[in-house]
Write a protein that holds these residues in place. Structure first.
Motif: not given
Lengths: 281, 163
Positions: A49, A124, B16, B19-20
């Motif tokens: 992340q 995140g 990924l 969340t980003t």
């Protein structure tokens, strides 16, 4: 035996459903968690992340430079290269300038507090739309513990509820599981600020006789032992006095824009505002 | 073992994205639930006990990065898996419109399963109006990305020498 073999998918799924329901009941009583598998997942994902977040910042910083380069086709190659270099440098400087501004605000804010505070980067966001949480790049190795308060120069961000070695997750004040003891700054009327599913907040359990008005600022009471006293939480946007109960409630707009948040401060131990300290002396 | 690696890589990539990457895209108002599409994939292509375990682990993985309740998404994705594999035994759902429809229904089913569990087992306040507001849009977004997710996972499995 043949029954088990014939229905193994259904039986395995039923076992999974029962196990999940038990987990929900077990963790339903407290927002703090310490499951090892969760900590492992968090630890594995944190560096990934962090890398993706770094690439994301880089891409957003140079996007304007690339757009300008595409529009400069008519110019000669040397000049285009020069312009590109200068614009990339400008974008980089602009990004650095913005980051400097944010960090300076964070530093100024930090100087108003007495205690051990740690700067962390947001790496995140929550994986669903139902909950409001963040992942930060600091964990147990930096001294972050479960229950630590997370702050920004604008006000309260939330509370750490899961920590791994190098990362932690933060429950935002706007999450529907969150609750903070608060005062109306103007009148000292006391209540609880809770998150709502619509990413806002609500002030609840304020006596009907208390004076609360639209535009009032809400600050932390410090009575929960988590957040320093007097930290801004949000502003009252509407008041609800319907019904015959003892209490009134109000809609609250959080002071912090959680979508724009990039750096935060995490408390390590007790933190108090410096002005309060000076008054006490 | 290679199947497990394929699922793990796909799950990490999906997490990924959720969340980003999707949060950073200005033109994506609703984050598509790629993990749900992976659970549907398991329901269609892996109608075995290990498929059910895979759906549970996917949900547990989501629980690590969503909310505070452990088991909520594990419950919802296992329920989705169970429903989809039951339908997939009788209907062809591999790609195209049938796949998008089943993902749309699975997304709604997932929201209902999660809300039902919250309301009955955990005793939390029901969030029905959230389901109405975001559930349909989220289900639509998930159904849009489903063919691409299936294509990527199929390609990934081929790279690992899996059928």
């Amino acid at each position: 035996m043949s029954f088990l073999r014939r229905n193994r998918v259904f039986l395995t799924s039923a076992f999974g459903l029962a196990l999940a329901a038990i987990l929900v009941v077990q963790t339903g009583h407290t927002p703090a968690r310490s499951d090892r598998l969760g900590r492992f997942f968090l630890e594995v994902m944190a560096p990934l992340q962090r890398s993706v977040a770094a690439v994301e910042r880089m891409v957003s910083g140079s996007w304007h430079g690339v757009a300008d380069l595409l529009s400069a086709r008519g110019e000669n190659v040397a000049l285009r290269a020069r312009v590109r270099l200068l614009e990339q440098e400008l974008d980089r400087l602009a990004e650095v300038g913005l980051e400097n501004g944010r960090l300076r605000a964070l530093l100024d804010f930090r100087e108003t507090l007495q205690g051990d505070l740690l700067t962390a980067r947001v790496v995140g966001r929550d994986a669903s739309d139902v909950s409001r949480t963040l992942t930060i790049d600091r964990g147990e190795s930096d001294g972050v513990t479960r229950g630590a308060a997370v702050l920004a120069p604008q006000g309260v961000v939330g509370q750490v509820f899961l920590v791994s070695r190098h990362a932690a997750r933060v429950l935002l004040v706007s999450d529907h599981n969150s609750g903070i003891d608060a005062f109306v700054q103007r009148t000292r009327a006391r209540g609880i600020v809770q998150g709502t599913v619509d990413a806002g907040c609500a002030l609840k359990y304020v006596k009907r006789t208390e004076d609360v008005q639209v535009g009032d600022t809400l600050v932390t009471s410090g009575l929960d032992g988590i957040f320093p006293k007097g930290m801004p939480i949000g502003r009252v946007t509407a008041i609800d006095k319907r019904g015959q109960g003892l209490f009134q409630s109000a809609d609250v707009a959080p002071r912090v824009d959680f979508d724009q948040l990039e750096e935060v401060l995490v408390t390590r131990g007790t933190v108090v505002p410096i002005e309060r300290e000076a008054e006490a002396k | 073992m290679r199947s497990f690696v394929a699922l793990a890589v796909a799950a990490i990539g999906a997490m990924l994205l959720q969340t980003t990457v999707f949060h950073a895209l200005p033109l994506v108002p609703i984050v598509p639930d790629v993990m749900l599409v992976l659970a549907v994939y398991l329901g269609i292509r892996h109608q075995t006990a290990s498929g059910a375990v895979g759906a549970f682990v996917l949900g547990y993985f989501v629980d690590t990065f969503s909310g505070t309740l452990l088991g909520l998404n594990a419950f919802a994705l296992t329920a989705v898996y169970l429903g989809v594999q039951g339908v997939a035994r009788h209907l062809w759902l591999e790609r195209g419109l049938p796949l998008m429809v089943v993902v749309f229904c699975a997304a709604l089913g997932r929201e209902v399963a999660a809300v039902a569990l919250l309301a009955t087992v955990a005793g939390r306040a029901p969030v029905w109006h959230h389901v109405l507001r975001y559930g349909l849009a989220g289900a639509f977004a998930a159904s849009l990305v489903a063919p691409a997710v299936f294509a990527v996972v199929t390609w990934e499995r081929r790279q690992l020498g899996l059928p």
